[in-house]
Design a protein around this motif. Structure first.
Motif, mmCIF file in Angstrom:
data_model
loop_
_atom_site.group_PDB
_atom_site.id
_atom_site.type_symbol
_atom_site.label_atom_id
_atom_site.label_comp_id
_atom_site.label_asym_id
_atom_site.label_seq_id
_atom_site.Cartn_x
_atom_site.Cartn_y
_atom_site.Cartn_z
ATOM 1 N N MET A 1 0.827 -1.192 0.000
ATOM 2 C CA MET A 1 0.000 0.000 0.000
ATOM 3 C C MET A 1 0.872 1.257 0.000
ATOM 4 S SD MET A 1 -3.141 -0.924 -0.185
ATOM 5 C CE MET A 1 -3.915 0.617 0.169
ATOM 6 N N GLU A 2 1.939 1.214 0.765
ATOM 7 C CA GLU A 2 2.812 2.394 0.827
ATOM 8 C C GLU A 2 3.397 2.707 -0.548
ATOM 9 O OE1 GLU A 2 3.026 4.470 3.395
ATOM 10 O OE2 GLU A 2 1.539 3.141 4.309
ATOM 11 N N PHE A 3 3.736 1.662 -1.293
ATOM 12 C CA PHE A 3 4.284 1.844 -2.640
ATOM 13 C C PHE A 3 3.259 2.539 -3.532
ATOM 14 C CE2 PHE A 3 4.801 0.141 -6.992
ATOM 15 C CZ PHE A 3 6.033 0.704 -7.287
ATOM 16 N N ALA A 4 2.014 2.133 -3.441
ATOM 17 C CA ALA A 4 0.963 2.708 -4.280
ATOM 18 C C ALA A 4 0.693 4.163 -3.935
ATOM 19 C CB ALA A 4 -0.317 1.887 -4.146
ATOM 20 N N LYS A 5 0.991 4.567 -2.714
ATOM 21 C CA LYS A 5 0.732 5.943 -2.277
ATOM 22 C C LYS A 5 1.816 6.926 -2.718
ATOM 23 C CE LYS A 5 -1.747 4.509 1.874
ATOM 24 N NZ LYS A 5 -1.696 4.488 3.348
ATOM 25 N N LEU A 6 2.946 6.413 -3.188
ATOM 26 C CA LEU A 6 4.033 7.289 -3.608
ATOM 27 C C LEU A 6 3.634 8.100 -4.828
ATOM 28 C CD1 LEU A 6 7.087 4.895 -3.223
ATOM 29 C CD2 LEU A 6 6.525 6.865 -1.790
ATOM 30 N N PRO A 7 4.214 9.314 -4.976
ATOM 31 C CA PRO A 7 3.899 10.145 -6.146
ATOM 32 C C PRO A 7 4.289 9.432 -7.442
ATOM 33 C CG PRO A 7 5.331 11.316 -4.589
ATOM 34 C CD PRO A 7 5.178 9.922 -4.095
ATOM 35 N N ARG A 8 3.515 9.634 -8.456
ATOM 36 C CA ARG A 8 3.793 9.019 -9.755
ATOM 37 C C ARG A 8 4.593 9.992 -10.623
ATOM 38 N NH1 ARG A 8 1.305 4.446 -9.235
ATOM 39 N NH2 ARG A 8 -0.800 4.265 -8.449
ATOM 40 N N GLY A 9 5.160 9.477 -11.670
ATOM 41 C CA GLY A 9 5.893 10.315 -12.613
ATOM 42 C C GLY A 9 7.370 10.009 -12.597
ATOM 43 N N THR A 10 8.046 10.438 -13.647
ATOM 44 C CA THR A 10 9.460 10.132 -13.795
ATOM 45 C C THR A 10 10.332 10.847 -12.770
ATOM 46 O OG1 THR A 10 9.658 11.852 -15.467
ATOM 47 C CG2 THR A 10 9.262 9.600 -16.242
ATOM 48 N N ALA A 11 9.868 11.947 -12.207
ATOM 49 C CA ALA A 11 10.659 12.679 -11.213
ATOM 50 C C ALA A 11 10.844 11.867 -9.932
ATOM 51 C CB ALA A 11 9.992 14.013 -10.894
ATOM 52 N N HIS A 12 9.967 10.882 -9.698
ATOM 53 C CA HIS A 12 10.012 10.084 -8.480
ATOM 54 C C HIS A 12 10.344 8.618 -8.754
ATOM 55 C CE1 HIS A 12 8.262 13.478 -6.342
ATOM 56 N NE2 HIS A 12 7.425 13.588 -7.339
ATOM 57 N N ARG B 1 10.402 5.404 -6.108
ATOM 58 C CA ARG B 1 9.420 4.331 -6.274
ATOM 59 C C ARG B 1 10.112 2.973 -6.408
ATOM 60 N NH1 ARG B 1 4.315 5.097 -7.175
ATOM 61 N NH2 ARG B 1 4.092 3.372 -8.609
ATOM 62 N N LEU B 2 11.212 2.917 -7.144
ATOM 63 C CA LEU B 2 11.927 1.652 -7.319
ATOM 64 C C LEU B 2 12.482 1.135 -5.999
ATOM 65 C CD1 LEU B 2 13.785 2.222 -10.698
ATOM 66 C CD2 LEU B 2 11.911 0.631 -10.240
ATOM 67 N N LYS B 3 12.959 2.026 -5.139
ATOM 68 C CA LYS B 3 13.474 1.619 -3.835
ATOM 69 C C LYS B 3 12.367 1.062 -2.945
ATOM 70 C CE LYS B 3 17.310 4.872 -3.603
ATOM 71 N NZ LYS B 3 17.819 6.078 -2.912
ATOM 72 N N ALA B 4 11.159 1.624 -3.060
ATOM 73 C CA ALA B 4 10.047 1.232 -2.193
ATOM 74 C C ALA B 4 9.243 0.057 -2.759
ATOM 75 C CB ALA B 4 9.120 2.423 -1.981
ATOM 76 N N ARG B 5 9.526 -0.324 -3.995
ATOM 77 C CA ARG B 5 8.755 -1.377 -4.652
ATOM 78 C C ARG B 5 8.921 -2.702 -3.905
ATOM 79 N NH1 ARG B 5 9.833 -4.775 -9.814
ATOM 80 N NH2 ARG B 5 7.722 -5.292 -10.423
ATOM 81 N N PRO B 6 7.795 -3.403 -3.656
ATOM 82 C CA PRO B 6 7.885 -4.721 -3.015
ATOM 83 C C PRO B 6 8.647 -5.707 -3.903
ATOM 84 C CG PRO B 6 5.608 -3.953 -3.107
ATOM 85 C CD PRO B 6 6.423 -3.018 -3.927
ATOM 86 N N GLU B 7 9.172 -6.756 -3.293
ATOM 87 C CA GLU B 7 9.878 -7.777 -4.066
ATOM 88 C C GLU B 7 8.901 -8.486 -4.997
ATOM 89 O OE1 GLU B 7 12.509 -10.357 -2.096
ATOM 90 O OE2 GLU B 7 13.220 -8.819 -0.712
ATOM 91 N N GLN B 8 9.419 -8.992 -6.108
ATOM 92 C CA GLN B 8 8.579 -9.636 -7.113
ATOM 93 C C GLN B 8 7.793 -10.805 -6.531
ATOM 94 O OE1 GLN B 8 8.042 -8.423 -10.246
ATOM 95 N NE2 GLN B 8 6.385 -9.916 -10.240
ATOM 96 N N GLU B 9 8.388 -11.560 -5.618
ATOM 97 C CA GLU B 9 7.690 -12.688 -4.998
ATOM 98 C C GLU B 9 6.449 -12.220 -4.243
ATOM 99 O OE1 GLU B 9 8.407 -15.923 -1.471
ATOM 100 O OE2 GLU B 9 10.129 -15.348 -2.693
ATOM 101 N N THR B 10 6.560 -11.101 -3.542
ATOM 102 C CA THR B 10 5.421 -10.533 -2.807
ATOM 103 C C THR B 10 4.329 -10.098 -3.772
ATOM 104 O OG1 THR B 10 6.897 -9.777 -1.058
ATOM 105 C CG2 THR B 10 4.730 -8.741 -1.175
ATOM 106 N N ILE B 11 4.728 -9.454 -4.861
ATOM 107 C CA ILE B 11 3.765 -8.997 -5.868
ATOM 108 C C ILE B 11 3.065 -10.199 -6.505
ATOM 109 C CG2 ILE B 11 3.550 -7.834 -8.102
ATOM 110 C CD1 ILE B 11 6.024 -6.142 -7.232
ATOM 111 N N SER B 12 3.832 -11.206 -6.885
ATOM 112 C CA SER B 12 3.256 -12.400 -7.523
ATOM 113 C C SER B 12 2.297 -13.132 -6.592
ATOM 114 C CB SER B 12 4.361 -13.351 -7.966
ATOM 115 O OG SER B 12 5.162 -12.744 -8.948
ATOM 116 N N ARG B 13 2.666 -13.251 -5.319
ATOM 117 C CA ARG B 13 1.816 -13.928 -4.354
ATOM 118 C C ARG B 13 0.513 -13.151 -4.140
ATOM 119 N NH1 ARG B 13 5.404 -14.806 -0.658
ATOM 120 N NH2 ARG B 13 5.071 -12.840 0.416
ATOM 121 N N ALA B 14 0.594 -11.824 -4.048
ATOM 122 C CA ALA B 14 -0.601 -10.998 -3.860
ATOM 123 C C ALA B 14 -1.530 -11.130 -5.063
ATOM 124 C CB ALA B 14 -0.215 -9.543 -3.638
ATOM 125 N N PHE B 15 -0.968 -11.135 -6.268
ATOM 126 C CA PHE B 15 -1.786 -11.258 -7.474
ATOM 127 C C PHE B 15 -2.421 -12.644 -7.567
ATOM 128 C CE2 PHE B 15 -2.323 -11.584 -12.175
ATOM 129 C CZ PHE B 15 -3.269 -10.573 -12.289
#
Length: 68
Positions: free
Chosen positions: A1-12, A16-30
């Motif tokens: 959720m924290e990742f989704a709340k970050l500002p969007r756009g190339t300036a950030h 966003r990449l630092k805060a992105r969850p690990e791929q395993e977490t993303i795959s499991r959630a999906f």
């Protein structure tokens, strides 16, 4: 959720990449989401259909995809 709340756009992008969850977490959630929305786990909300003026007498669908 924290990742989704970050500002969007190339300036950030770096932030966003630092805060992105690990791929395993993303795959499991999906996978959990897909399991939760399977047709076999769904039910017809008759009250909602009636409120829309639709008939609630829809035949259930089995795992093979055909109607009973």
């Amino acid at each position: 959720m924290e990742f989704a709340k970050l500002p969007r756009g190339t300036a950030h992008a770096e932030e966003r990449l630092k805060a992105r969850p690990e791929q395993e977490t993303i795959s499991r959630a999906f996978a959990d989401l897909l399991e939760s929305v399977r047709v076999q786990k769904c039910r017809v909300n008759e009250g909602y259909l009636k409120a829309l003026g639709m008939k609630p007498d829809i035949a259930p669908v089995n795992a093979g995809g055909s109607t009973n």
